[in-house]
Design a protein around this motif. Structure first.
Motif, PDB file in Angstrom:
ATOM      1  N   ILE A   1      46.330  32.031  52.308  1.00  0.00           N
ATOM      2  CA  ILE A   1      47.696  31.959  51.778  1.00  0.00           C
ATOM      3  C   ILE A   1      47.916  32.894  50.586  1.00  0.00           C
ATOM      4  O   ILE A   1      49.031  32.974  50.061  1.00  0.00           O
ATOM      5  CB  ILE A   1      48.042  30.518  51.367  1.00  0.00           C
ATOM      6  N   GLY A   2      46.882  33.613  50.163  1.00  0.00           N
ATOM      7  CA  GLY A   2      47.013  34.513  49.016  1.00  0.00           C
ATOM      8  C   GLY A   2      46.356  33.919  47.790  1.00  0.00           C
ATOM      9  O   GLY A   2      46.706  32.809  47.365  1.00  0.00           O
ATOM     10  N   ARG A   3      45.404  34.634  47.221  1.00  0.00           N
ATOM     11  CA  ARG A   3      44.572  34.063  46.164  1.00  0.00           C
ATOM     12  C   ARG A   3      45.300  33.848  44.853  1.00  0.00           C
ATOM     13  O   ARG A   3      44.919  32.966  44.063  1.00  0.00           O
ATOM     14  CB  ARG A   3      43.368  34.979  45.920  1.00  0.00           C
ATOM     15  N   HIS A   4      46.315  34.620  44.550  1.00  0.00           N
ATOM     16  CA  HIS A   4      46.880  34.618  43.199  1.00  0.00           C
ATOM     17  C   HIS A   4      48.291  34.039  43.111  1.00  0.00           C
ATOM     18  O   HIS A   4      48.876  34.058  42.028  1.00  0.00           O
ATOM     19  CB  HIS A   4      46.929  36.050  42.657  1.00  0.00           C
ATOM     20  N   TYR A   5      48.833  33.514  44.200  1.00  0.00           N
ATOM     21  CA  TYR A   5      50.284  33.407  44.294  1.00  0.00           C
ATOM     22  C   TYR A   5      50.799  31.973  44.352  1.00  0.00           C
ATOM     23  O   TYR A   5      50.059  31.007  44.197  1.00  0.00           O
ATOM     24  CB  TYR A   5      50.757  34.227  45.497  1.00  0.00           C
ATOM     25  N   GLU A   6      52.106  31.861  44.583  1.00  0.00           N
ATOM     26  CA  GLU A   6      52.822  30.597  44.456  1.00  0.00           C
ATOM     27  C   GLU A   6      52.329  29.519  45.412  1.00  0.00           C
ATOM     28  O   GLU A   6      52.368  28.327  45.076  1.00  0.00           O
ATOM     29  CB  GLU A   6      54.321  30.839  44.666  1.00  0.00           C
ATOM     30  N   LEU A   7      51.873  29.893  46.596  1.00  0.00           N
ATOM     31  CA  LEU A   7      51.408  28.874  47.529  1.00  0.00           C
ATOM     32  C   LEU A   7      50.180  28.135  47.006  1.00  0.00           C
ATOM     33  O   LEU A   7      49.957  26.977  47.356  1.00  0.00           O
ATOM     34  CB  LEU A   7      51.116  29.498  48.901  1.00  0.00           C
ATOM     35  N   VAL A   8      49.386  28.801  46.176  1.00  0.00           N
ATOM     36  CA  VAL A   8      48.260  28.105  45.533  1.00  0.00           C
ATOM     37  C   VAL A   8      48.802  27.052  44.564  1.00  0.00           C
ATOM     38  O   VAL A   8      48.306  25.920  44.512  1.00  0.00           O
ATOM     39  CB  VAL A   8      47.338  29.097  44.803  1.00  0.00           C
ATOM     40  N   SER A   9      49.829  27.412  43.812  1.00  0.00           N
ATOM     41  CA  SER A   9      50.470  26.437  42.916  1.00  0.00           C
ATOM     42  C   SER A   9      51.018  25.254  43.704  1.00  0.00           C
ATOM     43  O   SER A   9      50.885  24.098  43.289  1.00  0.00           O
ATOM     44  CB  SER A   9      51.604  27.115  42.135  1.00  0.00           C
ATOM     45  N   CYS A  10      51.644  25.534  44.850  1.00  0.00           N
ATOM     46  CA  CYS A  10      52.178  24.452  45.694  1.00  0.00           C
ATOM     47  C   CYS A  10      51.064  23.525  46.161  1.00  0.00           C
ATOM     48  O   CYS A  10      51.240  22.293  46.193  1.00  0.00           O
ATOM     49  CB  CYS A  10      52.908  25.043  46.896  1.00  0.00           C
ATOM     50  N   MET A  11      49.924  24.093  46.523  1.00  0.00           N
ATOM     51  CA  MET A  11      48.794  23.277  46.967  1.00  0.00           C
ATOM     52  C   MET A  11      48.322  22.358  45.837  1.00  0.00           C
ATOM     53  O   MET A  11      48.070  21.163  46.058  1.00  0.00           O
ATOM     54  CB  MET A  11      47.654  24.180  47.446  1.00  0.00           C
ATOM     55  N   TYR A  12      48.218  22.888  44.625  1.00  0.00           N
ATOM     56  CA  TYR A  12      47.796  22.073  43.489  1.00  0.00           C
ATOM     57  C   TYR A  12      48.827  20.983  43.189  1.00  0.00           C
ATOM     58  O   TYR A  12      48.470  19.854  42.839  1.00  0.00           O
ATOM     59  CB  TYR A  12      47.594  22.950  42.258  1.00  0.00           C
ATOM     60  N   ARG A  13      50.111  21.316  43.323  1.00  0.00           N
ATOM     61  CA  ARG A  13      51.150  20.300  43.083  1.00  0.00           C
ATOM     62  C   ARG A  13      51.061  19.169  44.097  1.00  0.00           C
ATOM     63  O   ARG A  13      51.237  17.992  43.750  1.00  0.00           O
ATOM     64  CB  ARG A  13      52.535  20.951  43.146  1.00  0.00           C
ATOM     65  N   LEU A  14      50.798  19.509  45.356  1.00  0.00           N
ATOM     66  CA  LEU A  14      50.653  18.479  46.388  1.00  0.00           C
ATOM     67  C   LEU A  14      49.493  17.538  46.086  1.00  0.00           C
ATOM     68  O   LEU A  14      49.510  16.379  46.485  1.00  0.00           O
ATOM     69  CB  LEU A  14      50.441  19.138  47.753  1.00  0.00           C
ATOM     70  N   LEU A  15      48.505  18.051  45.362  1.00  0.00           N
ATOM     71  CA  LEU A  15      47.340  17.236  45.014  1.00  0.00           C
ATOM     72  C   LEU A  15      47.519  16.475  43.705  1.00  0.00           C
ATOM     73  O   LEU A  15      46.610  15.759  43.276  1.00  0.00           O
ATOM     74  CB  LEU A  15      46.094  18.126  44.940  1.00  0.00           C
ATOM     75  N   GLY A  16      48.681  16.642  43.045  1.00  0.00           N
ATOM     76  CA  GLY A  16      48.994  15.848  41.862  1.00  0.00           C
ATOM     77  C   GLY A  16      49.060  16.591  40.552  1.00  0.00           C
ATOM     78  O   GLY A  16      49.438  16.013  39.534  1.00  0.00           O
ATOM     79  N   ALA A  17      48.697  17.867  40.526  1.00  0.00           N
ATOM     80  CA  ALA A  17      48.720  18.627  39.276  1.00  0.00           C
ATOM     81  C   ALA A  17      50.146  19.037  38.914  1.00  0.00           C
ATOM     82  O   ALA A  17      51.009  19.154  39.788  1.00  0.00           O
ATOM     83  CB  ALA A  17      47.835  19.864  39.401  1.00  0.00           C
ATOM     84  N   LYS A  18      50.381  19.246  37.622  1.00  0.00           N
ATOM     85  CA  LYS A  18      51.662  19.766  37.145  1.00  0.00           C
ATOM     86  C   LYS A  18      51.484  21.263  36.887  1.00  0.00           C
ATOM     87  O   LYS A  18      50.756  21.649  35.969  1.00  0.00           O
ATOM     88  CB  LYS A  18      52.091  19.052  35.866  1.00  0.00           C
ATOM     89  N   ILE A  19      52.128  22.070  37.712  1.00  0.00           N
ATOM     90  CA  ILE A  19      51.934  23.513  37.672  1.00  0.00           C
ATOM     91  C   ILE A  19      53.271  24.207  37.427  1.00  0.00           C
ATOM     92  O   ILE A  19      54.272  23.891  38.082  1.00  0.00           O
ATOM     93  CB  ILE A  19      51.318  24.039  38.985  1.00  0.00           C
ATOM     94  N   GLY A  20      53.278  25.149  36.496  1.00  0.00           N
ATOM     95  CA  GLY A  20      54.491  25.886  36.179  1.00  0.00           C
ATOM     96  C   GLY A  20      54.733  27.048  37.131  1.00  0.00           C
ATOM     97  O   GLY A  20      54.155  27.142  38.215  1.00  0.00           O
ATOM     98  N   LYS A  21      55.579  27.957  36.690  1.00  0.00           N
ATOM     99  CA  LYS A  21      55.971  29.107  37.506  1.00  0.00           C
ATOM    100  C   LYS A  21      55.148  30.344  37.123  1.00  0.00           C
ATOM    101  O   LYS A  21      54.648  30.454  36.020  1.00  0.00           O
ATOM    102  CB  LYS A  21      57.460  29.398  37.305  1.00  0.00           C
ATOM    103  N   ARG A  22      55.046  31.239  38.081  1.00  0.00           N
ATOM    104  CA  ARG A  22      54.447  32.568  37.879  1.00  0.00           C
ATOM    105  C   ARG A  22      52.988  32.492  37.392  1.00  0.00           C
ATOM    106  O   ARG A  22      52.536  33.338  36.617  1.00  0.00           O
ATOM    107  CB  ARG A  22      55.292  33.399  36.904  1.00  0.00           C
TER     108      ARG A  22
END
Length: 295
Positions: A84-105
């Motif tokens: 899904i891309g090592r550095h990008y927004e989909l990684v943030s989405c994955m962490y959010r689905l697991l319960g983390a609070k992740i910002g933008k960019r």
């Protein structure tokens, strides 16, 4: 011997070659996504939400910690982000689905974090930048605590961030740095490596000496002390170029990056399937005299 020869003849059928290759492709592209989907369900149905406080000692609690660490190990996470891309927004989405609070960019590392799995205790602000091979721990032997990385924070390569640590707005923890448990690195301060299990201060940042000493001693400041929303001072070249599309050069969109990742994965899967197919055909010809026409 005849039975083995017939088995070779069956395996060497040209109609089965696409299946060998297909298995490799599915294992590389589809299996990690299905695994993470299933692991996420296990996280919310079985493991549940982690909270700040004493670490449970019951068998159920121990199973929760073990499951979180095993299901979301670095290797398992890396297999997904390679698609899904090592550095990008989909990684943030994955962490959010697991319960983390992740910002933008957020700029995620090429090599995923070594993390203990308590995603509910991880807070990452806007425009945070990670280096590779960093370790983040929200759990100690007897207690679970939050880890906060405020807007614009930078955690460089091979760093260690321990439970209860907070990295302030635009603060930098340089390569091989350690942020000890309960520490607050003040806004815009610069730290590097470690000496005596404490990071070495290079630049003090915006805090005065009294505030700096108090901040390091304990995290007793109000929540407003730890801004998670970015502004002009936190915006990094990566965020400006990739997300705001303000680069003066060509930047591939995320869809193109995922497409290229998929093509590369398919190509490598095909290449890695050749040794098995070649070995089967070679053994069939040398050991059992099966001609090319029969294969």
């Amino acid at each position: 011997g005849i039975q083995i020869g017939e088995a070779f003849r069956w395996f060497c059928s040209p109609y089965r070659i696409p299946y060998y290759i297909g298995i490799k492709v599915v294992r590389k592209l589809v299996s990690p996504i299905l695994y993470m989907f299933t692991a996420t369900l296990v996280k919310w149905i079985v493991i549940g939400k982690f909270e700040v406080g004493p670490r449970g000692k019951s068998q159920y609690q121990l199973i929760r910690y073990w499951l979180a660490a095993e299901l979301f190990s670095r290797d398992k996470m890396q297999a997904v982000v390679d698609i899904i891309g090592r550095h990008y927004e989909l990684v943030s989405c994955m962490y959010r689905l697991l319960g983390a609070k992740i910002g933008k960019r957020v700029f995620w590392p090429g090599t995923q974090l070594l993390f203990t799995g308590e995603f509910d205790l991880l807070e990452i602000g806007d425009d945070v930048v990670f280096g590779s091979r960093t370790t983040v721990m929200c759990g100690a032997k007897d207690r679970l605590d939050k880890v906060r990385i405020c807007a614009g924070g930078n955690v460089s390569d091979n760093c260690v961030v321990l439970p209860g640590a907070t990295i302030g707005k635009n603060a930098v923890l340089g390569s091989y740095g350690i942020c000890p448990a309960g520490w607050y690195l003040p806004e815009s301060s610069l730290w590097f490596a470690s000496h005596g299990c404490e990071p070495v201060l290079l630049e003090q940042g915006v805090a005065d000496r009294e505030e700096y000493a108090r901040s390091i001693a304990a995290l007793d400041d109000p929540e407003e002390k730890y801004p998670m929303v970015g502004d002009e001072s936190t915006l990094r070249p990566f965020g400006k170029a990739f997300y705001l599309r303000k680069a003066t050069y060509c930047v591939f969109p995320l869809v193109m990056i995922i497409f290229v990742n998929a093509l590369v994965s398919i190509f490598l899967s095909v290449v890695h399937a050749f040794p098995l197919v070649g070995a089967l055909h070679g053994a069939a010809a040398v050991l059992y005299g099966i001609s090319f026409a029969e294969r």
